[in-house]
Design a protein around this motif. Structure first.
Motif, mmCIF file in Angstrom:
data_model
loop_
_atom_site.group_PDB
_atom_site.id
_atom_site.type_symbol
_atom_site.label_atom_id
_atom_site.label_comp_id
_atom_site.label_asym_id
_atom_site.label_seq_id
_atom_site.Cartn_x
_atom_site.Cartn_y
_atom_site.Cartn_z
ATOM 1 N N TRP A 173 14.805 12.777 76.174
ATOM 2 C CA TRP A 173 13.399 13.086 75.940
ATOM 3 C C TRP A 173 12.753 11.824 75.360
ATOM 4 N N TYR A 226 21.241 16.970 80.914
ATOM 5 C CA TYR A 226 19.826 16.859 80.529
ATOM 6 C C TYR A 226 19.445 15.395 80.353
ATOM 7 N N TYR A 285 17.508 17.733 73.236
ATOM 8 C CA TYR A 285 17.494 18.111 74.646
ATOM 9 C C TYR A 285 17.672 19.630 74.712
#
Length: 259
Positions: free
Chosen positions: A133, A130, A93
């Motif tokens: 991903w 965050y 991240y």
């Protein structure tokens, strides 16, 4: 200058004129970039030990290594300069969108080079504000981080794929003295080539942080065109006193860089 010394100087000069490669730096066999976050916190001693070991290896084997502290420099042009990307100490991240796109192409298309990821590369989830991903989770076998052993545990690693080039020269088992041993929501095995597992029964001291038996700690995603290997171990500097870890790291460099 004495006459004899002057004559020797002239002979050397003439020889170098007819052999222009002499005196020029040897072209490196390949180029490596390694990413380790600035400061590094508790991981800083591992990174420092890794840099010392890598520099010696690079000198002995004629390759170069550059370091970056975040993903800001990463784009297509930047990655094209390197035959190997080492994610030495950096999570999946805090990557810029440009860096993500360039890295995905680097790994999926395999046109630039290979990848070695350590430890933090599977810290997959929502951290520091965050989001996870998703592509990187898929790259790592579709896993998500759950928890870890914060006070470390000694454990035995079992080599599963002894014929893989990264595992050449390793014993069938080796011990790691101090590691955090992440637990994931599931085993990545269905989606990756498992190279080694940790024996959860060997944890010392024992811990409840277990996956229930199948606990891969070294693997490669063979669906990607770039040569890649993930090595979970990568927290404690004493790993560079571990002959098996150093053999694994060395093998992985030359295999992933295709040299």
């Amino acid at each position: 200058m004495k006459k004899a010394s002057f004559c020797i100087f002239c002979l050397v000069l003439v020889f170098m004129l007819f052999h222009p490669v002499l005196g020029q730096p040897k072209k490196p066999a390949f180029r490596v970039v390694a990413m380790a976050e600035k400061g590094g916190g508790v991981h800083a001693p591992f990174v420092a030990a890794a840099k010392e070991w890598l520099q010696q290896l690079a000198t002995e084997n004629n390759f170069t290594i550059d370091y970056i502290e975040n993903t800001e420099p990463i784009n297509d042009k930047f990655l094209a300069k390197y035959q190997l990307f080492i994610q030495l100490n950096y999570p999946p991240y805090r990557w810029t969108d440009v860096a993500k796109a360039a890295f995905i192409k680097y790994i999926e298309q395999g046109k630039g080079g290979g990848w070695i990821g350590f430890h933090h590369a599977t810290l997959l989830g929502e951290f520091d504000g965050y989001p996870m991903w998703p592509w990187f989770s898929d790259f790592m076998g579709g896993i998500r981080y759950v928890n870890y052993i914060p006070n470390f545990a000694k454990a035995t690693v079992h080599v599963e794929a002894q014929s893989h080039p990264a595992m050449k020269g390793l014993p069938t088992t080796f011990e790691v003295e101090k590691e955090e041993w992440y637990r994931y929501n599931k085993s990545p095995r269905p989606n990756v080539k498992v190279l080694a597992t940790v024996d959860e029964a060997s944890y010392s001291p024992d811990s409840e942080v277990k996956m229930g038996g199948d606990h891969p700690v070294i693997w490669s995603n063979e669906r990607m065109k770039a040569r890649n290997i993930y090595i979970f171990m990568g927290h404690h500097p004493d790993l560079f006193k571990n002959a098996s870890f150093k053999t694994l790291f060395r093998n992985s460099i030359f295999w992933a860089a295709n040299h």
